[in-house]
Design a protein around this motif. Sequence first.
Motif, PDB file in Angstrom:
ATOM      1  N   VAL A  33      -0.691   6.161   5.730  1.00 53.01           N
ATOM      2  CA  VAL A  33       0.066   5.371   6.693  1.00 53.01           C
ATOM      3  C   VAL A  33       1.409   6.047   6.925  1.00 53.01           C
ATOM      4  N   MET A  34       1.806   6.157   8.176  1.00 52.42           N
ATOM      5  CA  MET A  34       3.122   6.664   8.546  1.00 52.42           C
ATOM      6  C   MET A  34       3.946   5.515   9.089  1.00 52.42           C
ATOM      7  N   ALA A  49       7.973   0.168  12.573  1.00 56.11           N
ATOM      8  CA  ALA A  49       6.636   0.404  13.111  1.00 56.11           C
ATOM      9  C   ALA A  49       5.828   1.243  12.137  1.00 56.11           C
ATOM     10  N   ALA A  50       4.494   1.175  12.251  1.00 53.03           N
ATOM     11  CA  ALA A  50       3.613   1.966  11.397  1.00 53.03           C
ATOM     12  C   ALA A  50       2.315   2.298  12.111  1.00 53.03           C
ATOM     13  N   ILE A  51       1.677   3.375  11.664  1.00 52.99           N
ATOM     14  CA  ILE A  51       0.388   3.806  12.188  1.00 52.99           C
ATOM     15  C   ILE A  51      -0.277   4.703  11.156  1.00 52.99           C
ATOM     16  N   MET A  52      -1.606   4.714  11.123  1.00 58.52           N
ATOM     17  CA  MET A  52      -2.338   5.656  10.290  1.00 58.52           C
ATOM     18  C   MET A  52      -2.659   6.906  11.095  1.00 58.52           C
ATOM     19  N   TRP A  53      -2.852   8.020  10.418  1.00 60.44           N
ATOM     20  CA  TRP A  53      -3.260   9.235  11.100  1.00 60.44           C
ATOM     21  C   TRP A  53      -4.590   9.042  11.821  1.00 60.44           C
ATOM     22  N   ALA A  97       8.636   7.518   6.820  1.00 60.90           N
ATOM     23  CA  ALA A  97       8.061   7.421   5.484  1.00 60.90           C
ATOM     24  C   ALA A  97       6.544   7.484   5.562  1.00 60.90           C
ATOM     25  N   THR A  98       5.916   7.840   4.453  1.00 50.69           N
ATOM     26  CA  THR A  98       4.460   7.872   4.390  1.00 50.69           C
ATOM     27  C   THR A  98       3.962   7.195   3.121  1.00 50.69           C
TER      28      THR A  98
END
Length: 126
Positions: A33-34, A49-53, A97-98
């Motif tokens: 997750v980024m 905000a967040a998103i997965m690769w 962050a990851t």
Amino acid sequence: QVQLVESGGGLVQAGGSLRLSCAASGRTSMRDVMGWFRQAPGKEREFVAAIMWSGGRINYLDSAKGRFTISKDNAKTTVNLQMNSLKPEDTAVYYCATSQQRYYINTADQIAYDYWGQGTQVTVSS
């Protein structure tokens, strides 16, 4: 080990736009997750905000919905945050962050994240 480098911060007037970028290097996975967080002077660090690769688990701070868009470029291992209709209250240091945790984490919780960038300053004038 993952290294994260943010860029794109700056000074803009209220109502303006800015795009932040986060370049990742090292050991990454499609399951990671980024996330973007921010911290204003005198305030707690706040999820943005967040998103997965993989493109899954997209999540936003309520006040960012409709104004901010998170996206990714897997070929460049880069995550972007497009910020439109900026307000003075958006002023903060923005951190990339990851998370490499493999449970169904709360992507808005900073303790879920393993590596952090140095941050980039965003200032919105009124």
